[in-house]
Motif scaffolding. Structure first.
Motif, PDB file in Angstrom:
ATOM      1  N   LEU A  90       0.847  39.948 -15.627  1.00 30.45           N
ATOM      2  CA  LEU A  90       0.630  39.568 -17.032  1.00 30.45           C
ATOM      3  C   LEU A  90       1.865  39.338 -17.664  1.00 30.45           C
ATOM      4  CD1 LEU A  90      -1.378  43.021 -17.864  1.00 30.45           C
ATOM      5  CD2 LEU A  90      -2.193  41.115 -17.065  1.00 30.45           C
ATOM      6  N   ASN A  91       2.614  38.127 -17.076  1.00 28.32           N
ATOM      7  CA  ASN A  91       3.809  37.723 -17.537  1.00 28.32           C
ATOM      8  C   ASN A  91       3.653  36.745 -18.552  1.00 28.32           C
ATOM      9  OD1 ASN A  91       3.164  36.074 -15.493  1.00 28.32           O
ATOM     10  ND2 ASN A  91       4.685  36.332 -14.246  1.00 28.32           N
ATOM     11  N   THR A  92       2.313  36.104 -18.736  1.00 23.83           N
ATOM     12  CA  THR A  92       2.102  35.034 -19.852  1.00 23.83           C
ATOM     13  C   THR A  92       1.219  35.120 -20.620  1.00 23.83           C
ATOM     14  OG1 THR A  92       0.422  33.909 -18.330  1.00 23.83           O
ATOM     15  CG2 THR A  92       2.788  33.175 -18.098  1.00 23.83           C
ATOM     16  N   PRO A  93       0.982  34.657 -21.885  1.00 23.21           N
ATOM     17  CA  PRO A  93      -0.060  35.188 -22.843  1.00 23.21           C
ATOM     18  C   PRO A  93      -1.107  34.672 -22.513  1.00 23.21           C
ATOM     19  CG  PRO A  93       1.879  33.806 -23.783  1.00 23.21           C
ATOM     20  CD  PRO A  93       2.208  33.721 -22.406  1.00 23.21           C
ATOM     21  N   ASN A  94      -1.679  33.788 -21.487  1.00 27.36           N
ATOM     22  CA  ASN A  94      -2.990  33.438 -20.915  1.00 27.36           C
ATOM     23  C   ASN A  94      -3.458  34.570 -20.145  1.00 27.36           C
ATOM     24  OD1 ASN A  94      -3.953  31.406 -22.509  1.00 27.36           O
ATOM     25  ND2 ASN A  94      -3.397  29.840 -20.796  1.00 27.36           N
ATOM     26  N   SER A  95      -2.401  35.074 -19.298  1.00 30.72           N
ATOM     27  CA  SER A  95      -2.807  35.985 -18.257  1.00 30.72           C
ATOM     28  C   SER A  95      -3.093  37.425 -18.915  1.00 30.72           C
ATOM     29  CB  SER A  95      -1.658  36.150 -17.112  1.00 30.72           C
ATOM     30  OG  SER A  95      -0.538  36.647 -17.910  1.00 30.72           O
ATOM     31  N   TRP A  96      -2.298  37.677 -19.942  1.00 27.72           N
ATOM     32  CA  TRP A  96      -2.591  38.999 -20.583  1.00 27.72           C
ATOM     33  C   TRP A  96      -3.859  38.949 -21.429  1.00 27.72           C
ATOM     34  CZ3 TRP A  96      -4.042  40.923 -25.266  1.00 27.72           C
ATOM     35  CH2 TRP A  96      -3.614  42.182 -25.369  1.00 27.72           C
ATOM     36  N   PHE A  97      -4.214  37.796 -21.943  1.00 24.29           N
ATOM     37  CA  PHE A  97      -5.470  37.453 -22.750  1.00 24.29           C
ATOM     38  C   PHE A  97      -6.508  37.604 -21.653  1.00 24.29           C
ATOM     39  CE2 PHE A  97      -9.188  35.341 -24.355  1.00 24.29           C
ATOM     40  CZ  PHE A  97      -9.167  35.720 -25.514  1.00 24.29           C
ATOM     41  N   LEU A  98      -6.562  37.053 -20.499  1.00 23.87           N
ATOM     42  CA  LEU A  98      -7.538  37.255 -19.542  1.00 23.87           C
ATOM     43  C   LEU A  98      -7.735  38.715 -18.997  1.00 23.87           C
ATOM     44  CD1 LEU A  98      -6.729  34.207 -17.177  1.00 23.87           C
ATOM     45  CD2 LEU A  98      -8.873  34.437 -18.568  1.00 23.87           C
ATOM     46  N   TRP A  99      -6.671  39.343 -18.751  1.00 15.75           N
ATOM     47  CA  TRP A  99      -6.912  40.607 -18.521  1.00 15.75           C
ATOM     48  C   TRP A  99      -7.470  41.646 -19.586  1.00 15.75           C
ATOM     49  CZ3 TRP A  99      -3.935  44.890 -20.415  1.00 15.75           C
ATOM     50  CH2 TRP A  99      -4.410  46.197 -19.944  1.00 15.75           C
ATOM     51  N   ALA A 100      -7.020  41.174 -20.960  1.00 17.72           N
ATOM     52  CA  ALA A 100      -7.358  42.176 -21.719  1.00 17.72           C
ATOM     53  C   ALA A 100      -8.807  41.788 -22.251  1.00 17.72           C
ATOM     54  CB  ALA A 100      -6.599  41.853 -23.404  1.00 17.72           C
ATOM     55  N   HIS A 101      -9.305  40.591 -22.121  1.00 20.82           N
ATOM     56  CA  HIS A 101     -10.530  40.190 -22.294  1.00 20.82           C
ATOM     57  C   HIS A 101     -11.692  40.748 -21.562  1.00 20.82           C
ATOM     58  CE1 HIS A 101     -14.109  37.696 -22.189  1.00 20.82           C
ATOM     59  NE2 HIS A 101     -13.989  37.401 -23.210  1.00 20.82           N
ATOM     60  N   SER A 102     -11.057  40.861 -19.866  1.00 18.99           N
ATOM     61  CA  SER A 102     -11.665  41.574 -18.838  1.00 18.99           C
ATOM     62  C   SER A 102     -12.099  43.163 -19.367  1.00 18.99           C
ATOM     63  CB  SER A 102     -11.253  41.390 -17.567  1.00 18.99           C
ATOM     64  OG  SER A 102     -10.140  42.142 -17.428  1.00 18.99           O
ATOM     65  N   VAL A 103     -11.201  43.802 -19.887  1.00 21.97           N
ATOM     66  CA  VAL A 103     -10.957  45.113 -20.344  1.00 21.97           C
ATOM     67  C   VAL A 103     -12.278  45.274 -21.453  1.00 21.97           C
ATOM     68  CG1 VAL A 103      -9.896  47.044 -21.260  1.00 21.97           C
ATOM     69  CG2 VAL A 103      -8.767  45.746 -19.295  1.00 21.97           C
ATOM     70  N   ALA A 104     -12.097  44.502 -22.579  1.00 20.97           N
ATOM     71  CA  ALA A 104     -12.991  44.521 -23.392  1.00 20.97           C
ATOM     72  C   ALA A 104     -14.475  44.262 -22.952  1.00 20.97           C
ATOM     73  CB  ALA A 104     -12.548  43.535 -24.656  1.00 20.97           C
ATOM     74  N   LYS A 105     -14.453  43.237 -22.275  1.00 20.78           N
ATOM     75  CA  LYS A 105     -16.084  43.066 -21.757  1.00 20.78           C
ATOM     76  C   LYS A 105     -16.626  44.136 -21.113  1.00 20.78           C
ATOM     77  CE  LYS A 105     -18.975  39.416 -19.798  1.00 20.78           C
ATOM     78  NZ  LYS A 105     -18.813  37.942 -19.264  1.00 20.78           N
ATOM     79  N   GLY A 106     -15.471  44.899 -20.122  1.00 17.11           N
ATOM     80  CA  GLY A 106     -16.225  45.854 -19.318  1.00 17.11           C
ATOM     81  C   GLY A 106     -16.610  47.048 -20.135  1.00 17.11           C
ATOM     82  N   ILE A 107     -15.655  47.296 -21.325  1.00 23.02           N
ATOM     83  CA  ILE A 107     -15.938  48.285 -22.056  1.00 23.02           C
ATOM     84  C   ILE A 107     -17.261  48.216 -22.831  1.00 23.02           C
ATOM     85  CG2 ILE A 107     -15.282  49.562 -24.238  1.00 23.02           C
ATOM     86  CD1 ILE A 107     -12.683  49.250 -23.394  1.00 23.02           C
ATOM     87  N   VAL A 108     -17.582  47.081 -23.210  1.00 17.89           N
ATOM     88  CA  VAL A 108     -18.758  46.597 -23.933  1.00 17.89           C
ATOM     89  C   VAL A 108     -20.058  46.761 -22.932  1.00 17.89           C
ATOM     90  CG1 VAL A 108     -20.167  44.668 -24.783  1.00 17.89           C
ATOM     91  CG2 VAL A 108     -17.877  45.075 -25.769  1.00 17.89           C
ATOM     92  N   CYS A 109     -19.966  46.293 -21.604  1.00 23.19           N
ATOM     93  CA  CYS A 109     -21.071  46.320 -20.961  1.00 23.19           C
ATOM     94  C   CYS A 109     -21.268  47.639 -20.357  1.00 23.19           C
ATOM     95  CB  CYS A 109     -20.834  45.355 -19.769  1.00 23.19           C
ATOM     96  SG  CYS A 109     -20.659  43.732 -20.231  1.00 23.19           S
ATOM     97  N   ASN A 110     -20.456  48.678 -20.403  1.00 22.78           N
ATOM     98  CA  ASN A 110     -20.578  50.214 -20.103  1.00 22.78           C
ATOM     99  C   ASN A 110     -21.336  50.991 -21.385  1.00 22.78           C
ATOM    100  OD1 ASN A 110     -19.931  50.281 -17.390  1.00 22.78           O
ATOM    101  ND2 ASN A 110     -17.851  50.002 -17.914  1.00 22.78           N
ATOM    102  N   ILE A 111     -20.935  50.364 -22.633  1.00 21.27           N
ATOM    103  CA  ILE A 111     -21.465  51.257 -23.855  1.00 21.27           C
ATOM    104  C   ILE A 111     -22.741  50.408 -23.954  1.00 21.27           C
ATOM    105  CG2 ILE A 111     -21.000  51.801 -26.227  1.00 21.27           C
ATOM    106  CD1 ILE A 111     -18.237  51.810 -25.531  1.00 21.27           C
ATOM    107  N   TRP A 112     -23.032  49.261 -24.045  1.00 23.22           N
ATOM    108  CA  TRP A 112     -24.249  48.667 -24.517  1.00 23.22           C
ATOM    109  C   TRP A 112     -24.836  48.560 -23.265  1.00 23.22           C
ATOM    110  CZ3 TRP A 112     -20.272  48.289 -27.666  1.00 23.22           C
ATOM    111  CH2 TRP A 112     -20.407  48.261 -28.927  1.00 23.22           C
ATOM    112  N   PRO A 113     -26.423  48.548 -23.411  1.00 24.40           N
ATOM    113  CA  PRO A 113     -27.149  48.248 -21.915  1.00 24.40           C
ATOM    114  C   PRO A 113     -27.417  46.974 -21.617  1.00 24.40           C
ATOM    115  CG  PRO A 113     -28.519  48.629 -23.968  1.00 24.40           C
ATOM    116  CD  PRO A 113     -27.048  49.057 -24.438  1.00 24.40           C
ATOM    117  N   VAL A 114     -26.304  46.226 -21.298  1.00 35.84           N
ATOM    118  CA  VAL A 114     -26.222  44.915 -21.062  1.00 35.84           C
ATOM    119  C   VAL A 114     -25.834  44.514 -19.495  1.00 35.84           C
ATOM    120  CG1 VAL A 114     -26.323  44.128 -23.388  1.00 35.84           C
ATOM    121  CG2 VAL A 114     -24.000  44.487 -22.116  1.00 35.84           C
ATOM    122  N   GLN A 115     -25.917  45.530 -18.687  1.00 39.42           N
ATOM    123  CA  GLN A 115     -25.392  45.053 -17.437  1.00 39.42           C
ATOM    124  C   GLN A 115     -26.095  44.178 -16.366  1.00 39.42           C
ATOM    125  OE1 GLN A 115     -25.686  48.125 -18.762  1.00 39.42           O
ATOM    126  NE2 GLN A 115     -23.696  49.170 -18.415  1.00 39.42           N
TER     127      GLN A 115
END
Length: 281
Positions: free
Chosen positions: A237-262
């Motif tokens: 996570l040493n560049t802004p893009n790499s951090w954003f990619l990782w953070a986005h995957s975390v957010a999407k994973g959380i959303v897909c676990n809370i809402w029934p959209v798997q």
């Protein structure tokens, strides 16, 4: 011999061919085409304070509700006195706005023209009336137009670049109101989960209590998991893009676990082809 050849030539007009029994086709009583012989009527509707006089065909052909309405037996009164036959006795469409009905008619009469397009407000109006009157194909088209672009832009690298402003709260509230499948809300939910600013009072008022509660839970989980990245991710996570990619995957994973959209097919996918949404954390 010549008559036999004419009868067998499929490119020859019917009135110049001779049928097998020797009778000229033009002498026979023509039959109505099973699909393309319309006995359509013009019907007058009142929507708010505006009168519309339109063909019944498009409405009955595409709507379960209008099809049932027009199939009801008529009373003994003369056809000129029937409801919808004149400006003096229109069919009232209660609860429908002029914009909704106007947009529906514009869709039926003009959508095949090149360059046909509608602003987002009109697509939402079309979704509203198609949902209420069960225009199933129109409803699917409206959903694709409202949410399709965002779904196709789910690539996190695209989302890390400047994007046209979107009212994500509006998109979620529209999905709630018109029973849009949850997968169409994913980009907007992820955007709100990752947003630095909390929901405003006005935004909370526009959403259901269930989604407000879920968003609060998702945002809290997101902050906890991204404020200090795990050691296993630190070197990546040493560049802004790499951090954003990782953070986005975390957010999407959380959303897909809370809402029934798997598991759902995104916009543009063939019907009946489920796609598992990745949960990368």
């Amino acid at each position: 011999m010549m008559a036999s050849l004419l009868a067998q030539d499929p490119t020859m007009p019917n009135d110049e061919r001779t049928v097998k029994d020797g009778t000229s086709a033009s002498a026979r009583i023509p039959s109505r085409h099973e699909e393309f012989y319309f006995t359509d009527e013009m019907t007058v509707f009142q929507v708010e304070n505006r009168l519309f006089r339109v063909h019944r065909h498009f409405l009955a052909e595409n709507s379960l509700v209008f099809s049932s309405m027009f199939s009801l037996p008529r009373g003994p009164e003369a056809s000129s006195a029937a409801e919808g036959a004149s400006d003096a006795k229109p069919i009232h469409l209660a609860g429908v706005t002029e914009l909704e009905f106007e947009t529906l008619l514009r869709y039926f009469y003009k959508s095949m023209h090149d360059g046909f397009s509608l602003p987002q407000t009109s697509w939402i109006a079309l979704l509203s009336i198609s949902h209420r009157y069960e225009f199933l194909n129109v409803r699917e088209r409206a959903i694709r137009e409202i949410y399709g672009l965002l779904l196709h832009q789910q690539d996190p690298l695209r989302q890390s670049l400047p994007q046209p402003p979107q009212d994500h709260v509006l998109l979620i509230s529209v999905a709630e109101k018109y029973d849009v499948p949850p997968q169409y809300m994913i980009p907007s939910l992820v955007a709100l989960v990752m947003r630095a600013q909390p929901l405003t009072e006005d935004e909370v008022a526009r959403l259901s209590a269930l989604n407000v509660s879920r968003l609060a839970q998702a945002r809290e989980n997101y902050v906890r998991r991204t404020i200090i990245p795990p050691q296993t991710q630190a070197g990546r996570l040493n560049t802004p893009n790499s951090w954003f990619l990782w953070a986005h995957s975390v957010a999407k994973g959380i959303v897909c676990n809370i809402w029934p959209v798997q598991e759902h097919a995104p916009a543009g996918s063939p019907s009946g082809s489920p796609v598992v949404l990745p949960i990368v954390i």
